[in-house]
Design a protein around this motif. Structure first.
Motif, mmCIF file in Angstrom:
data_model
loop_
_atom_site.group_PDB
_atom_site.id
_atom_site.type_symbol
_atom_site.label_atom_id
_atom_site.label_comp_id
_atom_site.label_asym_id
_atom_site.label_seq_id
_atom_site.Cartn_x
_atom_site.Cartn_y
_atom_site.Cartn_z
ATOM 1 N N LEU A 84 26.830 83.581 50.110
ATOM 2 C CA LEU A 84 26.422 84.235 48.870
ATOM 3 C C LEU A 84 27.664 84.423 48.009
ATOM 4 N N LEU A 85 27.591 83.988 46.758
ATOM 5 C CA LEU A 85 28.684 84.175 45.804
ATOM 6 C C LEU A 85 28.132 84.902 44.581
ATOM 7 N N VAL A 86 28.721 86.057 44.269
ATOM 8 C CA VAL A 86 28.336 86.848 43.096
ATOM 9 C C VAL A 86 29.512 86.856 42.137
ATOM 10 N N THR A 87 29.270 86.487 40.879
ATOM 11 C CA THR A 87 30.297 86.601 39.835
ATOM 12 C C THR A 87 29.812 87.653 38.842
ATOM 13 N N TYR A 88 30.751 88.402 38.275
ATOM 14 C CA TYR A 88 30.358 89.493 37.392
ATOM 15 C C TYR A 88 31.391 89.711 36.296
ATOM 16 N N GLU A 89 30.925 90.352 35.236
ATOM 17 C CA GLU A 89 31.784 90.775 34.135
ATOM 18 C C GLU A 89 31.221 92.079 33.597
ATOM 19 N N ALA A 90 32.104 93.034 33.375
ATOM 20 C CA ALA A 90 31.705 94.329 32.820
ATOM 21 C C ALA A 90 32.705 94.709 31.753
ATOM 22 N N GLY A 91 32.188 95.191 30.630
ATOM 23 C CA GLY A 91 33.062 95.591 29.536
ATOM 24 C C GLY A 91 32.258 96.221 28.419
ATOM 25 N N PRO A 92 32.794 96.137 27.212
ATOM 26 C CA PRO A 92 32.139 96.786 26.072
ATOM 27 C C PRO A 92 30.743 96.245 25.786
ATOM 28 N N ASN A 93 30.455 95.018 26.203
ATOM 29 C CA ASN A 93 29.143 94.413 25.947
ATOM 30 C C ASN A 93 28.173 94.589 27.104
ATOM 31 N N GLY A 94 28.534 95.415 28.085
ATOM 32 C CA GLY A 94 27.648 95.669 29.211
ATOM 33 C C GLY A 94 28.103 94.966 30.478
ATOM 34 N N TYR A 95 27.165 94.845 31.405
ATOM 35 C CA TYR A 95 27.443 94.277 32.728
ATOM 36 C C TYR A 95 26.558 93.061 32.940
ATOM 37 N N VAL A 96 27.166 91.949 33.370
ATOM 38 C CA VAL A 96 26.418 90.727 33.653
ATOM 39 C C VAL A 96 26.864 90.224 35.018
ATOM 40 N N ALA A 97 25.899 89.940 35.882
ATOM 41 C CA ALA A 97 26.204 89.387 37.201
ATOM 42 C C ALA A 97 25.335 88.157 37.431
ATOM 43 N N LYS A 98 25.910 87.158 38.074
ATOM 44 C CA LYS A 98 25.187 85.951 38.453
ATOM 45 C C LYS A 98 25.462 85.717 39.923
ATOM 46 N N TYR A 99 24.509 85.098 40.595
ATOM 47 C CA TYR A 99 24.732 84.828 42.007
ATOM 48 C C TYR A 99 24.239 83.439 42.382
ATOM 49 N N SER A 100 24.814 82.930 43.458
ATOM 50 C CA SER A 100 24.330 81.682 44.040
ATOM 51 C C SER A 100 24.331 81.847 45.545
ATOM 52 N N TYR A 101 23.350 81.245 46.177
ATOM 53 C CA TYR A 101 23.223 81.281 47.627
ATOM 54 C C TYR A 101 23.161 79.839 48.088
ATOM 55 N N SER A 102 24.183 79.401 48.812
ATOM 56 C CA SER A 102 24.281 77.992 49.165
ATOM 57 C C SER A 102 24.262 77.799 50.675
ATOM 58 N N GLU A 103 24.004 76.566 51.074
ATOM 59 C CA GLU A 103 23.987 76.213 52.493
ATOM 60 C C GLU A 103 25.387 76.176 53.076
ATOM 61 N N GLN A 104 26.360 75.770 52.294
ATOM 62 C CA GLN A 104 27.736 75.737 52.765
ATOM 63 C C GLN A 104 28.645 76.250 51.672
ATOM 64 N N PHE A 105 29.741 76.871 52.082
ATOM 65 C CA PHE A 105 30.713 77.366 51.113
ATOM 66 C C PHE A 105 31.738 76.280 50.875
ATOM 67 N N ASN A 106 31.772 75.741 49.656
ATOM 68 C CA ASN A 106 32.699 74.659 49.326
ATOM 69 C C ASN A 106 33.696 75.045 48.249
ATOM 70 N N GLN A 107 33.622 76.239 47.739
ATOM 71 C CA GLN A 107 34.520 76.656 46.661
ATOM 72 C C GLN A 107 35.830 77.163 47.243
ATOM 73 N N VAL A 108 36.918 76.764 46.641
ATOM 74 C CA VAL A 108 38.232 77.268 47.043
ATOM 75 C C VAL A 108 38.671 78.285 46.007
ATOM 76 N N LEU A 109 38.855 79.530 46.458
ATOM 77 C CA LEU A 109 39.333 80.564 45.544
ATOM 78 C C LEU A 109 40.839 80.456 45.453
ATOM 79 N N GLY A 110 41.373 80.401 44.235
ATOM 80 C CA GLY A 110 42.814 80.271 44.055
ATOM 81 C C GLY A 110 43.344 81.315 43.112
ATOM 82 N N LEU A 111 44.626 81.497 43.160
ATOM 83 C CA LEU A 111 45.266 82.452 42.269
ATOM 84 C C LEU A 111 45.441 81.844 40.891
#
Length: 121
Positions: A84-111
Motif C-alpha cells: 500500500l502506498l499513500v501520497t498526500y499533500e496538506a496546506g492552505p488549499n486543504g488536504y489531498v491523499a491518493k493511494y495505490s495497492y499493488s501486487e509488488q512494490f517496485n518503487q524506489v524511494l530516493g532522497l
C-alpha cells in the motif's frame, strides 16, 4: 513495544517537534540514525523513516509565517507481496491523499537532490 508502534510514536514526536519549531523559529536537529533521517534547512525539513519495509517520506515547508505545506508518502507491505502506498499533500488549499495497492512494490524511494547536498555539506 513493537518496532512498528515505536516507529509510529517516534514519528509523531518528531513531527510535533518539527512543526512547533517551524512555527516558532526553534532549531530542528539533523538526524541520521536507525532508519530515521531528518534534514532541516532554512524554512523546511525533510523526514524519512524506514523500518521493517514500512517507510514514510515527508517534506514540510513554511510557505508563509505560521503556514505550512506538507507533502509526503507512506508505504506499508502486506502479506502476499502486496504493498500500500499513500501520497498526500496538506496546506492552505486543504488536504489531498491518493493511494495505490499493488501486487509488488517496485518503487524506489530516493532522497531529493537538495537533501543530498545538505547531507554532503
Amino acid at each position: 513495544m513493537s518496532v512498528k508502534i515505536f516507529s509510529t510514536v517516534l514519528l509523531i514526536l518528531l513531527l510535533n517537534r518539527a512543526i512547533s519549531a517551524a512555527t516558532s523559529g526553534l532549531h530542528v536537529p539533523n538526524i541520521n540514525d536507525n532508519g530515521v533521517i531528518l534534514v532541516p534547512s532554512d524554512n523546511q525539513y525533510y523526514l524519512r523513516i524506514d523500518v521493517d519495509g514500512t517507510g514514510r517520506e515527508e517534506t514540510v515547508e513554511e510557505i508563509a509565517p505560521g503556514q505550512l505545506l506538507v507533502r509526503g508518502s507512506f508505504g506499508q507491505p502486506f502479506p502476499g507481496s502486496k504493498y500500500l502506498l499513500v501520497t498526500y499533500e496538506a496546506g492552505p488549499n486543504g488536504y489531498v491523499a491518493k493511494y495505490s495497492y499493488s501486487e509488488q512494490f517496485n518503487q524506489v524511494l530516493g532522497l531529493p537532490p537538495a537533501v543530498l547536498k545538505t547531507i554532503a555539506g
